[in-house]
Design a protein around this motif. Structure first.
Motif, PDB file in Angstrom:
ATOM      1  N   GLY A   1     -53.389 -47.165 -61.434  1.00  0.00           N
ATOM      2  CA  GLY A   1     -53.463 -46.082 -60.470  1.00  0.00           C
ATOM      3  C   GLY A   1     -52.481 -46.080 -59.327  1.00  0.00           C
ATOM      4  N   ARG A   2     -51.760 -47.152 -59.133  1.00  0.00           N
ATOM      5  CA  ARG A   2     -50.875 -47.257 -57.973  1.00  0.00           C
ATOM      6  C   ARG A   2     -49.721 -46.273 -58.070  1.00  0.00           C
ATOM      7  N   LEU A   3     -49.433 -45.581 -56.959  1.00  0.00           N
ATOM      8  CA  LEU A   3     -48.304 -44.660 -56.894  1.00  0.00           C
ATOM      9  C   LEU A   3     -47.215 -45.259 -56.014  1.00  0.00           C
ATOM     10  N   THR A   4     -45.975 -44.937 -56.318  1.00  0.00           N
ATOM     11  CA  THR A   4     -44.860 -45.391 -55.491  1.00  0.00           C
ATOM     12  C   THR A   4     -44.936 -44.703 -54.129  1.00  0.00           C
ATOM     13  N   ALA A   5     -44.199 -45.228 -53.169  1.00  0.00           N
ATOM     14  CA  ALA A   5     -44.140 -44.613 -51.839  1.00  0.00           C
ATOM     15  C   ALA A   5     -43.622 -43.185 -51.938  1.00  0.00           C
ATOM     16  N   GLU A   6     -42.687 -42.943 -52.844  1.00  0.00           N
ATOM     17  CA  GLU A   6     -42.143 -41.589 -53.023  1.00  0.00           C
ATOM     18  C   GLU A   6     -43.201 -40.633 -53.536  1.00  0.00           C
ATOM     19  N   ARG A   7     -43.991 -41.085 -54.514  1.00  0.00           N
ATOM     20  CA  ARG A   7     -45.065 -40.229 -55.048  1.00  0.00           C
ATOM     21  C   ARG A   7     -46.143 -40.000 -54.001  1.00  0.00           C
ATOM     22  N   GLN A   8     -46.454 -41.048 -53.198  1.00  0.00           N
ATOM     23  CA  GLN A   8     -47.427 -40.878 -52.101  1.00  0.00           C
ATOM     24  C   GLN A   8     -46.936 -39.792 -51.150  1.00  0.00           C
ATOM     25  N   ALA A   9     -45.647 -39.862 -50.799  1.00  0.00           N
ATOM     26  CA  ALA A   9     -45.060 -38.881 -49.880  1.00  0.00           C
ATOM     27  C   ALA A   9     -45.085 -37.481 -50.486  1.00  0.00           C
ATOM     28  N   ALA A  10     -44.813 -37.380 -51.786  1.00  0.00           N
ATOM     29  CA  ALA A  10     -44.839 -36.074 -52.452  1.00  0.00           C
ATOM     30  C   ALA A  10     -46.256 -35.494 -52.443  1.00  0.00           C
ATOM     31  N   CYS A  11     -47.247 -36.332 -52.701  1.00  0.00           N
ATOM     32  CA  CYS A  11     -48.642 -35.869 -52.654  1.00  0.00           C
ATOM     33  C   CYS A  11     -48.979 -35.379 -51.247  1.00  0.00           C
ATOM     34  N   ALA A  12     -48.623 -36.183 -50.256  1.00  0.00           N
ATOM     35  CA  ALA A  12     -48.930 -35.827 -48.862  1.00  0.00           C
ATOM     36  C   ALA A  12     -48.221 -34.536 -48.463  1.00  0.00           C
ATOM     37  N   ALA A  13     -46.973 -34.355 -48.889  1.00  0.00           N
ATOM     38  CA  ALA A  13     -46.226 -33.149 -48.540  1.00  0.00           C
ATOM     39  C   ALA A  13     -46.892 -31.909 -49.127  1.00  0.00           C
ATOM     40  N   CYS A  14     -47.334 -32.005 -50.357  1.00  0.00           N
ATOM     41  CA  CYS A  14     -48.009 -30.868 -50.978  1.00  0.00           C
ATOM     42  C   CYS A  14     -49.340 -30.594 -50.272  1.00  0.00           C
ATOM     43  N   HIS A  15     -50.109 -31.646 -50.022  1.00  0.00           N
ATOM     44  CA  HIS A  15     -51.415 -31.480 -49.378  1.00  0.00           C
ATOM     45  C   HIS A  15     -51.290 -31.020 -47.929  1.00  0.00           C
ATOM     46  N   ALA A  16     -50.140 -31.231 -47.316  1.00  0.00           N
ATOM     47  CA  ALA A  16     -49.923 -30.767 -45.935  1.00  0.00           C
ATOM     48  C   ALA A  16     -50.014 -29.244 -45.831  1.00  0.00           C
ATOM     49  N   LYS A  17     -49.876 -28.553 -46.956  1.00  0.00           N
ATOM     50  CA  LYS A  17     -50.023 -27.095 -46.965  1.00  0.00           C
ATOM     51  C   LYS A  17     -51.423 -26.685 -46.522  1.00  0.00           C
ATOM     52  N   ARG A  18     -52.375 -27.631 -46.589  1.00  0.00           N
ATOM     53  CA  ARG A  18     -53.741 -27.358 -46.144  1.00  0.00           C
ATOM     54  C   ARG A  18     -54.064 -28.133 -44.866  1.00  0.00           C
ATOM     55  N   ASP A  19     -53.142 -28.122 -43.923  1.00  0.00           N
ATOM     56  CA  ASP A  19     -53.399 -28.828 -42.660  1.00  0.00           C
ATOM     57  C   ASP A  19     -54.558 -28.195 -41.901  1.00  0.00           C
ATOM     58  N   ASP A  20     -54.915 -26.960 -42.232  1.00  0.00           N
ATOM     59  CA  ASP A  20     -56.085 -26.322 -41.626  1.00  0.00           C
ATOM     60  C   ASP A  20     -57.393 -26.907 -42.141  1.00  0.00           C
ATOM     61  N   HIS A  21     -57.323 -27.699 -43.233  1.00  0.00           N
ATOM     62  CA  HIS A  21     -58.517 -28.295 -43.842  1.00  0.00           C
ATOM     63  C   HIS A  21     -58.287 -29.781 -44.096  1.00  0.00           C
ATOM     64  N   ASP A  22     -57.539 -30.422 -43.168  1.00  0.00           N
ATOM     65  CA  ASP A  22     -57.284 -31.868 -43.209  1.00  0.00           C
ATOM     66  C   ASP A  22     -56.659 -32.316 -44.531  1.00  0.00           C
ATOM     67  N   SER A  23     -55.732 -31.511 -45.045  1.00  0.00           N
ATOM     68  CA  SER A  23     -54.958 -31.829 -46.255  1.00  0.00           C
ATOM     69  C   SER A  23     -55.746 -31.750 -47.556  1.00  0.00           C
ATOM     70  N   VAL A  24     -56.925 -31.132 -47.534  1.00  0.00           N
ATOM     71  CA  VAL A  24     -57.759 -31.031 -48.732  1.00  0.00           C
ATOM     72  C   VAL A  24     -57.750 -29.585 -49.224  1.00  0.00           C
ATOM     73  N   PHE A  25     -57.340 -29.386 -50.483  1.00  0.00           N
ATOM     74  CA  PHE A  25     -57.280 -28.048 -51.055  1.00  0.00           C
ATOM     75  C   PHE A  25     -58.660 -27.475 -51.367  1.00  0.00           C
ATOM     76  N   SER A  26     -59.529 -28.292 -51.949  1.00  0.00           N
ATOM     77  CA  SER A  26     -60.804 -27.773 -52.431  1.00  0.00           C
ATOM     78  C   SER A  26     -61.751 -27.430 -51.283  1.00  0.00           C
ATOM     79  N   GLU A  27     -62.545 -26.427 -51.543  1.00  0.00           N
ATOM     80  CA  GLU A  27     -63.630 -26.029 -50.643  1.00  0.00           C
ATOM     81  C   GLU A  27     -64.933 -26.294 -51.384  1.00  0.00           C
ATOM     82  N   PHE A  28     -65.942 -26.710 -50.658  1.00  0.00           N
ATOM     83  CA  PHE A  28     -67.222 -26.979 -51.286  1.00  0.00           C
ATOM     84  C   PHE A  28     -67.835 -25.667 -51.754  1.00  0.00           C
ATOM     85  N   ARG A  29     -68.216 -25.631 -53.005  1.00  0.00           N
ATOM     86  CA  ARG A  29     -68.849 -24.416 -53.559  1.00  0.00           C
ATOM     87  C   ARG A  29     -70.239 -24.276 -52.983  1.00  0.00           C
ATOM     88  N   LYS A  30     -70.495 -23.133 -52.400  1.00  0.00           N
ATOM     89  CA  LYS A  30     -71.813 -22.918 -51.756  1.00  0.00           C
ATOM     90  C   LYS A  30     -72.669 -21.988 -52.565  1.00  0.00           C
TER      91      LYS A  30
END
Length: 162
Positions: A133-162
């Motif tokens: 499961g280990r990711l390189t520092a580059e892959r970690q950064a790529a994940c974080a950069a993509c998830h930063a698009k949801r900075d309004d939800h603390d970097s988490v894309f999913s919303e809890f289904r209600k």
């Protein structure tokens, strides 16, 4: 006898310290019981999707108790773990059902440990294999950069289904 007890205790404390350091060095240990956690939502990515080649299949998202707090408030506390369980699909008697595991992605929130990636550590386990499961520092950064698009939800894309 007393000396042996002191030596035994010193060895145990030392081993415990090394064990703790090993745990902190792991980006996000494989959460073995994640399918017993809260189910956040599911998504089916079909052949019509542009993402089908890499993301095609049934996605289930699970959250531990700490992450559930984040889904409520939009701010995920340290100790939050979110699991993205991606399964292939297969057709059985006209029904689309779960197939083999394609990959299991894990996000773990530890603000101090993962300062460079907005407090989140990322791992990806191909075929659900806990040893890979280990990711390189580059892959970690790529994940974080993509998830930063949801900075309004603390970097988490999913919303809890209600």
């Amino acid at each position: 006898m007393k000396r042996n007890l002191v030596l035994l205790l010193a060895t145990a404390v030392s081993a415990g310290g090394f064990s703790l350091l090993a745990q902190l060095d792991d980006a996000a240990p494989f959460p073995k019981e994640f399918r017993t956690w809260a189910h956040v939502k599911s998504v089916l990515v079909g052949p019509q999707s542009a993402a089908f080649a890499t993301e095609g299949g049934i996605h289930h998202i699970y959250a531990n108790d700490k992450a559930l707090e984040g889904y409520e408030t939009g701010k995920f506390p340290d100790g939050s773990v979110i699991v993205y369980d991606l399964l292939e699909t297969k057709e059985v008697a006209g029904n689309t059902v779960e197939g083999p595991t394609r990959r299991i992605d894990v996000m773990v929130k530890q603000g101090e440990l993962y300062r460079a990636t907005a407090g989140w550590g990322f791992m990806s386990f191909p075929s659900g294999n806990p040893a890979e499961g280990r990711l390189t520092a580059e892959r970690q950064a790529a994940c974080a950069a993509c998830h930063a698009k949801r900075d309004d939800h603390d970097s988490v894309f999913s919303e809890f289904r209600k």
